[in-house]
Write an enzyme that holds these catalytic residues in place. Structure first.
Site, PDB file in Angstrom:
ATOM      1  N   THR A  79       0.824  -1.212   0.000  1.00 33.90           N
ATOM      2  CA  THR A  79       0.000   0.000   0.000  1.00 33.90           C
ATOM      3  C   THR A  79       0.855   1.259   0.000  1.00 33.90           C
ATOM      4  O   THR A  79       2.013   1.226   0.429  1.00 33.90           O
ATOM      5  CB  THR A  79      -0.898  -0.012   1.266  1.00 33.90           C
ATOM      6  OG1 THR A  79      -1.466   1.259   1.456  1.00 33.90           O
ATOM      7  CG2 THR A  79      -0.097  -0.338   2.526  1.00 33.90           C
ATOM      8  N   ASP A  80       0.246   2.367  -0.432  1.00 31.50           N
ATOM      9  CA  ASP A  80       0.952   3.659  -0.378  1.00 31.50           C
ATOM     10  C   ASP A  80       1.077   4.169   1.058  1.00 31.50           C
ATOM     11  O   ASP A  80       1.858   5.082   1.335  1.00 31.50           O
ATOM     12  CB  ASP A  80       0.244   4.704  -1.251  1.00 31.50           C
ATOM     13  CG  ASP A  80      -1.217   4.969  -0.868  1.00 31.50           C
ATOM     14  OD1 ASP A  80      -1.752   4.293   0.037  1.00 31.50           O
ATOM     15  OD2 ASP A  80      -1.830   5.860  -1.496  1.00 31.50           O
ATOM     16  N   GLU A  81       0.293   3.558   1.992  1.00 32.23           N
ATOM     17  CA  GLU A  81       0.266   4.088   3.364  1.00 32.23           C
ATOM     18  C   GLU A  81       1.596   3.913   4.080  1.00 32.23           C
ATOM     19  O   GLU A  81       1.849   4.566   5.094  1.00 32.23           O
ATOM     20  CB  GLU A  81      -0.878   3.429   4.153  1.00 32.23           C
ATOM     21  CG  GLU A  81      -2.190   3.577   3.419  1.00 32.23           C
ATOM     22  CD  GLU A  81      -3.432   3.326   4.247  1.00 32.23           C
ATOM     23  OE1 GLU A  81      -3.370   3.411   5.469  1.00 32.23           O
ATOM     24  OE2 GLU A  81      -4.477   3.052   3.621  1.00 32.23           O
ATOM     25  N   TYR A  96      -1.737  -0.570  10.923  1.00 26.18           N
ATOM     26  CA  TYR A  96      -1.871  -1.234   9.613  1.00 26.18           C
ATOM     27  C   TYR A  96      -0.672  -0.910   8.728  1.00 26.18           C
ATOM     28  O   TYR A  96      -0.003  -1.804   8.192  1.00 26.18           O
ATOM     29  CB  TYR A  96      -3.175  -0.797   8.929  1.00 26.18           C
ATOM     30  CG  TYR A  96      -3.220  -1.120   7.441  1.00 26.18           C
ATOM     31  CD1 TYR A  96      -3.226  -2.442   6.989  1.00 26.18           C
ATOM     32  CD2 TYR A  96      -3.256  -0.105   6.476  1.00 26.18           C
ATOM     33  CE1 TYR A  96      -3.261  -2.746   5.632  1.00 26.18           C
ATOM     34  CE2 TYR A  96      -3.295  -0.399   5.114  1.00 26.18           C
ATOM     35  CZ  TYR A  96      -3.292  -1.716   4.694  1.00 26.18           C
ATOM     36  OH  TYR A  96      -3.311  -2.018   3.359  1.00 26.18           O
ATOM     37  N   LYS A 144       2.303  -3.403   7.255  1.00 22.37           N
ATOM     38  CA  LYS A 144       2.577  -3.575   5.820  1.00 22.37           C
ATOM     39  C   LYS A 144       4.021  -3.185   5.511  1.00 22.37           C
ATOM     40  O   LYS A 144       4.690  -3.833   4.708  1.00 22.37           O
ATOM     41  CB  LYS A 144       1.603  -2.742   4.970  1.00 22.37           C
ATOM     42  CG  LYS A 144       0.154  -3.205   4.988  1.00 22.37           C
ATOM     43  CD  LYS A 144      -0.074  -4.601   4.414  1.00 22.37           C
ATOM     44  CE  LYS A 144       0.119  -4.678   2.915  1.00 22.37           C
ATOM     45  NZ  LYS A 144      -0.268  -6.035   2.400  1.00 22.37           N
TER      46      LYS A 144
HETATM   47  P1  NAD Z   1      -9.539  -7.498   2.135  1.00 20.58           P
HETATM   48  O1  NAD Z   1      -9.499  -7.181   3.592  1.00 20.58           O
HETATM   49  O2  NAD Z   1     -10.771  -7.221   1.356  1.00 20.58           O
HETATM   50  O3  NAD Z   1      -9.223  -9.055   1.919  1.00 20.58           O
HETATM   51  C1  NAD Z   1      -8.176  -9.702   2.571  1.00 20.58           C
HETATM   52  C2  NAD Z   1      -8.322 -11.207   2.334  1.00 20.58           C
HETATM   53  O4  NAD Z   1      -7.205 -11.839   2.968  1.00 20.58           O
HETATM   54  C3  NAD Z   1      -9.589 -11.813   2.953  1.00 20.58           C
HETATM   55  O5  NAD Z   1     -10.212 -12.676   2.030  1.00 20.58           O
HETATM   56  C4  NAD Z   1      -9.072 -12.578   4.155  1.00 20.58           C
HETATM   57  O6  NAD Z   1      -9.854 -13.705   4.489  1.00 20.58           O
HETATM   58  C5  NAD Z   1      -7.681 -12.968   3.695  1.00 20.58           C
HETATM   59  N1  NAD Z   1      -6.770 -13.212   4.823  1.00 20.58           N
HETATM   60  C6  NAD Z   1      -6.596 -12.423   5.921  1.00 20.58           C
HETATM   61  N2  NAD Z   1      -5.692 -12.996   6.735  1.00 20.58           N
HETATM   62  C7  NAD Z   1      -5.264 -14.131   6.130  1.00 20.58           C
HETATM   63  C8  NAD Z   1      -4.315 -15.125   6.474  1.00 20.58           C
HETATM   64  N3  NAD Z   1      -3.627 -15.068   7.605  1.00 20.58           N
HETATM   65  N4  NAD Z   1      -4.122 -16.141   5.608  1.00 20.58           N
HETATM   66  C9  NAD Z   1      -4.832 -16.233   4.459  1.00 20.58           C
HETATM   67  N5  NAD Z   1      -5.752 -15.309   4.100  1.00 20.58           N
HETATM   68  C10 NAD Z   1      -5.956 -14.285   4.922  1.00 20.58           C
HETATM   69  O7  NAD Z   1      -8.287  -6.763   1.527  1.00 20.58           O
HETATM   70  P2  NAD Z   1      -8.113  -6.065   0.079  1.00 20.58           P
HETATM   71  O8  NAD Z   1      -8.689  -4.717   0.147  1.00 20.58           O
HETATM   72  O9  NAD Z   1      -8.554  -7.033  -0.960  1.00 20.58           O
HETATM   73  O10 NAD Z   1      -6.538  -5.899   0.036  1.00 20.58           O
HETATM   74  C11 NAD Z   1      -5.708  -6.927  -0.523  1.00 20.58           C
HETATM   75  C12 NAD Z   1      -4.255  -6.503  -0.384  1.00 20.58           C
HETATM   76  O11 NAD Z   1      -4.059  -5.259  -1.045  1.00 20.58           O
HETATM   77  C13 NAD Z   1      -3.818  -6.276   1.066  1.00 20.58           C
HETATM   78  O12 NAD Z   1      -2.521  -6.770   1.212  1.00 20.58           O
HETATM   79  C14 NAD Z   1      -3.840  -4.766   1.229  1.00 20.58           C
HETATM   80  O13 NAD Z   1      -2.882  -4.345   2.184  1.00 20.58           O
HETATM   81  C15 NAD Z   1      -3.466  -4.317  -0.170  1.00 20.58           C
HETATM   82  N6  NAD Z   1      -3.980  -2.985  -0.575  1.00 20.58           N
HETATM   83  C16 NAD Z   1      -5.312  -2.703  -0.450  1.00 20.58           C
HETATM   84  C17 NAD Z   1      -5.778  -1.460  -0.881  1.00 20.58           C
HETATM   85  C18 NAD Z   1      -7.248  -1.110  -0.799  1.00 20.58           C
HETATM   86  O14 NAD Z   1      -7.601   0.041  -1.061  1.00 20.58           O
HETATM   87  N7  NAD Z   1      -8.135  -2.030  -0.471  1.00 20.58           N
HETATM   88  C19 NAD Z   1      -4.890  -0.532  -1.422  1.00 20.58           C
HETATM   89  C20 NAD Z   1      -3.538  -0.866  -1.530  1.00 20.58           C
HETATM   90  C21 NAD Z   1      -3.095  -2.109  -1.114  1.00 20.58           C
HETATM   91  P1  TYD Z   2     -10.648   3.924   4.225  1.00 17.35           P
HETATM   92  O1  TYD Z   2     -11.593   3.509   3.153  1.00 17.35           O
HETATM   93  O2  TYD Z   2     -10.763   3.291   5.570  1.00 17.35           O
HETATM   94  O3  TYD Z   2      -9.179   3.739   3.631  1.00 17.35           O
HETATM   95  P2  TYD Z   2      -7.742   4.240   4.217  1.00 17.35           P
HETATM   96  O4  TYD Z   2      -7.894   4.597   5.645  1.00 17.35           O
HETATM   97  O5  TYD Z   2      -6.910   3.015   4.023  1.00 17.35           O
HETATM   98  O6  TYD Z   2      -7.329   5.387   3.342  1.00 17.35           O
HETATM   99  O7  TYD Z   2     -10.776   5.496   4.424  1.00 17.35           O
HETATM  100  C1  TYD Z   2     -10.598   6.390   3.343  1.00 17.35           C
HETATM  101  C2  TYD Z   2     -10.689   7.786   3.902  1.00 17.35           C
HETATM  102  O8  TYD Z   2     -12.026   8.005   4.372  1.00 17.35           O
HETATM  103  C3  TYD Z   2      -9.785   8.014   5.102  1.00 17.35           C
HETATM  104  O9  TYD Z   2      -9.274   9.353   5.053  1.00 17.35           O
HETATM  105  C4  TYD Z   2     -10.710   7.865   6.300  1.00 17.35           C
HETATM  106  C5  TYD Z   2     -12.039   8.349   5.755  1.00 17.35           C
HETATM  107  N1  TYD Z   2     -13.238   7.719   6.348  1.00 17.35           N
HETATM  108  C6  TYD Z   2     -14.282   8.537   6.812  1.00 17.35           C
HETATM  109  O10 TYD Z   2     -14.201   9.764   6.754  1.00 17.35           O
HETATM  110  N2  TYD Z   2     -15.385   7.937   7.330  1.00 17.35           N
HETATM  111  C7  TYD Z   2     -15.504   6.570   7.434  1.00 17.35           C
HETATM  112  O11 TYD Z   2     -16.542   6.085   7.964  1.00 17.35           O
HETATM  113  C8  TYD Z   2     -14.434   5.759   6.939  1.00 17.35           C
HETATM  114  C9  TYD Z   2     -14.520   4.262   7.008  1.00 17.35           C
HETATM  115  C10 TYD Z   2     -13.330   6.378   6.393  1.00 17.35           C
END
Ligand code: NAD
Ligand code: TYD
Length: 354
Positions: free
Chosen positions: A134-136, A160, A164
């Site tokens: 992630t960019d975070e 988080y 990561k």
């Molecule tokens: P998500 O939370 O929707 O899904 C995570 C999945 O991982 C779930 O199906 C869960 O059951 C599985 N999981 C969790 N712990 C596990 C373990 N110990 N062993 C096997 N499986 C396990 O997450 P997402 O949004 O699909 O994100 C996927 C990846 O992308 C993550 O690594 C996240 O850090 C990264 N990412 C997400 C975003 C975003 O905006 N969602 C952005 C950048 C990077």
């Molecule tokens: P989120 O979707 O949780 O992603 P991330 O924290 O990984 O960026 O949140 C996106 C942005 O929205 C973040 O600045 C937090 C804000 N946010 C709210 O303002 N209200 C909410 O209920 C949630 C879940 C997030």
């Protein structure tokens, strides 16, 4: 055709990746997922009967299980999506983030290292371990600062992001120390179909269609760079095929939006698609107590990915957001299943005292 071991494939991005990979015949898929609250096997209904797709419930931290799967399926690549992924949950319970994101990634790397050592020289050269991050990990930007580049120092601010960042460092170390052919991608906020409604965009859509308050943390001026999930999946596949091992690639939407803007856009789309006779959806907006340590701004510089590998996002934010809202409106059974008891508990824990 290649075989990819996908971890966390029953979650949001992993499931979108698997559906695309099977539709476009990118690879045979083995999906290892622990099935946490964030997963949903309904996401994968389309491939359930596909003989080139296999699902195994299990934990990436289970070294013996991962070793067995590697011997059994002999994958050409591993893509590690599995993670605890929600910042707010990491504030309440950081332990699970250390366990899956750090220990889990470490165990997966260990099993991969032993497997890779036993491959032939030719197979070793082709093998890839792609870690999805992630960019975070880069921390928070002021409005004036330049977008994150791959060579910027890590400065994670939430449990988080810290977990990561730690996993990214292990992936890097396994390349430098053991020669494991790793790649890492650091992507900005994703949105699109099948995202668990704890994240901003689906939470707002679902609350709005229930006429519930739309909670915005703090002053709502925090900025995120939003990318449509399918564009992310295309970038992942490109990095897998053409990325240089040992490298990291930033992926972003070139689409910075304040949270207030995002919520207002969703409200405007809903006003068009499901107008309410007595109110506009934006009247449901409620400013609530801020998230502790809330990062102000994320922005991604993805020049490396676009110039070296030729990637460009296909979806713009307006078209992607309309598709996303329509997906939730058209998939009410998915929505109802997800809004189970444990989701209600989460809403109570996160929003009741804000
Ligand atoms: P998500 O939370 O929707 O899904 C995570 C999945 O991982 C779930 O199906 C869960 O059951 C599985 N999981 C969790 N712990 C596990 C373990 N110990 N062993 C096997 N499986 C396990 O997450 P997402 O949004 O699909 O994100 C996927 C990846 O992308 C993550 O690594 C996240 O850090 C990264 N990412 C997400 C975003 C975003 O905006 N969602 C952005 C950048 C990077
Ligand atoms: P989120 O979707 O949780 O992603 P991330 O924290 O990984 O960026 O949140 C996106 C942005 O929205 C973040 O600045 C937090 C804000 N946010 C709210 O303002 N209200 C909410 O209920 C949630 C879940 C997030």
């Amino acid at each position: 055709m290649q075989t990819i071991l996908v971890t966390g494939g029953a979650g949001f991005i992993g499931a979108n990746f698997i559906l695309l990979a099977r539709r476009l015949q990118w690879a045979n898929i083995v999906n290892l997922d622990k099935l946490t609250y964030a997963s949903n096997l309904e996401n994968l209904a389309e491939v359930q009967a596909d003989k080139n797709y296999n699902f195994i419930q299990g934990d990436i931290a289970n070294f013996e299980l991962v070793t067995y799967l590697l011997e059994q399926y002999h994958p050409d690549a591993i893509i590690n999506f599995a993670a605890e992924s929600h910042v707010d949950r990491s504030i309440f319970s950081p332990q699970e983030f250390i366990q899956t994101n750090v220990v889990g990634t470490f165990q997966l790397l260990e099993a991969s290292r032993f497997y890779w050592h036993k491959l032939s020289f030719e197979q070793q050269k082709k093998f890839r371990f792609l870690h999805i991050s992630t960019d975070e990990v880069y921390g928070s930007l002021t409005p004036q600062e330049q977008a994150f580049r791959e060579d910027m120092p890590y400065a994670p601010n939430s449990p988080y992001a810290a977990s990561k960042a730690a996993s990214d460092h292990f992936v890097r170390a396994y390349y430098h120390t053991y020669g494991l052919p790793t790649l890492t991608t650091n992507c900005s906020n994703n949105y699109g179909p099948m995202q668990f409604p704890e994240k901003l965009i689906p939470l707002i859509i679902l609350n709005a269609i229930d006429s519930k308050p739309l909670p915005i943390y703090g002053d709502g001026q925090n900025i995120r760079d939003w990318l449509y999930v399918i564009d992310h999946c295309q970038a992942i596949y490109l990095v897998l095929k053409q990325g240089k091992t040992g490298e990291t690639y930033n992926i972003g939407g070139m689409n910075e939006q304040s949270n207030v803007k995002v919520v207002e856009k969703i409200c405007a789309i809903l006003d068009e698609l499901v107008p309410q006779p007595n109110f506009h959806y934006s009247s449901l907006i409620t400013f609530v107590q801020d998230r502790p340590g809330h990062d102000r701004r994320y922005a991604i510089n993805c020049h490396k990915l676009s110039h070296e590998l030729g990637w460009q996002p296909q979806e713009n934010f307006d078209s992607g957001l309309i598709k996303t809202v329509k997906w939730y409106l058209n998939n009410i059974s998915w929505v109802n299943q997800v809004r189970s008891g444990s989701y209600q508990k989460w809403l109570k824990q996160n929003y009741e005292n804000r």
